[in-house]
Enzyme design. Sequence first.
Site, PDB file in Angstrom:
ATOM      1  N   ARG A  36       0.825  -1.209   0.000  1.00  0.00           N
ATOM      2  CA  ARG A  36       0.000   0.000   0.000  1.00  0.00           C
ATOM      3  C   ARG A  36       0.857   1.255   0.000  1.00  0.00           C
ATOM      4  O   ARG A  36       0.478   2.266  -0.568  1.00  0.00           O
ATOM      5  CB  ARG A  36      -0.928   0.013   1.230  1.00  0.00           C
ATOM      6  CG  ARG A  36      -2.057  -0.995   1.166  1.00  0.00           C
ATOM      7  CD  ARG A  36      -3.122  -0.663   2.185  1.00  0.00           C
ATOM      8  NE  ARG A  36      -2.594  -0.581   3.535  1.00  0.00           N
ATOM      9  CZ  ARG A  36      -2.530  -1.612   4.378  1.00  0.00           C
ATOM     10  NH1 ARG A  36      -2.948  -2.795   3.994  1.00  0.00           N
ATOM     11  NH2 ARG A  36      -2.045  -1.461   5.584  1.00  0.00           N
ATOM     12  N   VAL A  83      -3.578 -11.895  -2.736  1.00  0.00           N
ATOM     13  CA  VAL A  83      -3.597 -12.127  -1.293  1.00  0.00           C
ATOM     14  C   VAL A  83      -4.181 -10.930  -0.539  1.00  0.00           C
ATOM     15  O   VAL A  83      -4.792 -11.080   0.515  1.00  0.00           O
ATOM     16  CB  VAL A  83      -2.168 -12.423  -0.778  1.00  0.00           C
ATOM     17  CG1 VAL A  83      -2.197 -12.808   0.704  1.00  0.00           C
ATOM     18  CG2 VAL A  83      -1.522 -13.551  -1.583  1.00  0.00           C
ATOM     19  N   LYS A 175     -14.938 -11.454   1.710  1.00  0.00           N
ATOM     20  CA  LYS A 175     -14.242 -12.651   1.247  1.00  0.00           C
ATOM     21  C   LYS A 175     -15.162 -13.563   0.427  1.00  0.00           C
ATOM     22  O   LYS A 175     -14.742 -14.150  -0.576  1.00  0.00           O
ATOM     23  CB  LYS A 175     -13.662 -13.420   2.437  1.00  0.00           C
ATOM     24  CG  LYS A 175     -12.600 -12.682   3.227  1.00  0.00           C
ATOM     25  CD  LYS A 175     -11.407 -12.267   2.371  1.00  0.00           C
ATOM     26  CE  LYS A 175     -10.505 -13.398   1.992  1.00  0.00           C
ATOM     27  NZ  LYS A 175      -9.280 -12.939   1.283  1.00  0.00           N
ATOM     28  N   LEU A 200      -8.018 -21.056   9.603  1.00  0.00           N
ATOM     29  CA  LEU A 200      -7.339 -20.089  10.462  1.00  0.00           C
ATOM     30  C   LEU A 200      -5.836 -20.340  10.390  1.00  0.00           C
ATOM     31  O   LEU A 200      -5.363 -21.437  10.666  1.00  0.00           O
ATOM     32  CB  LEU A 200      -7.843 -20.245  11.900  1.00  0.00           C
ATOM     33  CG  LEU A 200      -7.372 -19.231  12.923  1.00  0.00           C
ATOM     34  CD1 LEU A 200      -7.816 -17.819  12.546  1.00  0.00           C
ATOM     35  CD2 LEU A 200      -7.888 -19.605  14.312  1.00  0.00           C
TER      36      LEU A 200
END
Length: 338
Positions: A36, A83, A175, A200
């Site tokens: 970013r 991702v 998602k 997870l």
Amino acid sequence: MAKGSTVCVTGGAGYIGSWLVRKLLQRGHVVHATLRNLDDKSKVQLLKSLDGADERLHLFKAEIYHPEEFEAAIHGCEFVFHVATPLFPNPGDTQYKDTTEASLAAARSIMSACERSGSVRRVIYTGSAMSASPFSKGNGVAGREEYTMDESSWTPLHLPFAYMEEFERNYVWSKTLTEKELLSYRGDRGVEVVSLACGLVGGDSILGYVPGSMSVVISPLTGQKLSHKQLKLLQEMLGSVPFVHVDDVCEALLFVMEKPSIFGRFLCASCHPLMQQIVEILEREYPGALILKDVEDSRSCKVNYSSKLLELGFKYKYNVDQIVAGSVEFAKRVGNIN
């Protein structure tokens, strides 16, 4: 087959992204990683310090809220690992009303850039098992019922969950709908799409802090209320808590990259313990520690889990005990647990 390829990793300085970039460099690939903010010295230095980075790592500024920025990073690549995901709204952005809108717009922009590139063969999306709830009858399950959680399972977004608040709801919507959007591209213009709906993630990291998903893994030990609530939500939504080691996630991503041809959705989790089992592991491994024993185990049901990835020949290396222990040891290493 794919050795020496040029690949793009969006969100290259995140938890999974940074581990994946390291693996790709180790295997001789040229990596285009997006961040970013290229002025974030800690993230830039983390990636530039990896073996092979001087010769084969190229950093690009690109973020979800400005999706057109990804095109430069995608140019010339053969594979794109998507991702990056927006966790919070951008207060300076008026174009998208929430993270779901931003994530969907970015997915469409990335796919368009891949189709225009003339070089991209495959887009591989890092999804979440939270998009694959097998339940469709709300929170209550009457009697003992049997469910199957497989690649046809999609979380019913209209149903309420007791432990789902605004942040979790936005994440699940983002998602789920982004994964569906990407999978709607069925080999359009020769670009295959694969998604891994991951459990997870924990076990280890190269970051200097404990990632959010790892915080959830160890929450009965740390007592962090938000993370512990999210652990309860996973149990509530999925009937168990799918676990996967970060190294297994990245090995699975490389596994589907290296296939001559592949497309579609794959669930990615090495084990599916109940929350109670996680508590028992922590009690056994860390005697004397104060463990939160408040668990969510209200569903009287049995869930059968997909083995589609295993049937293709993939093998997981880490079990639930190793993932829990590795997560605790990493948290100790970075000073999050005494």
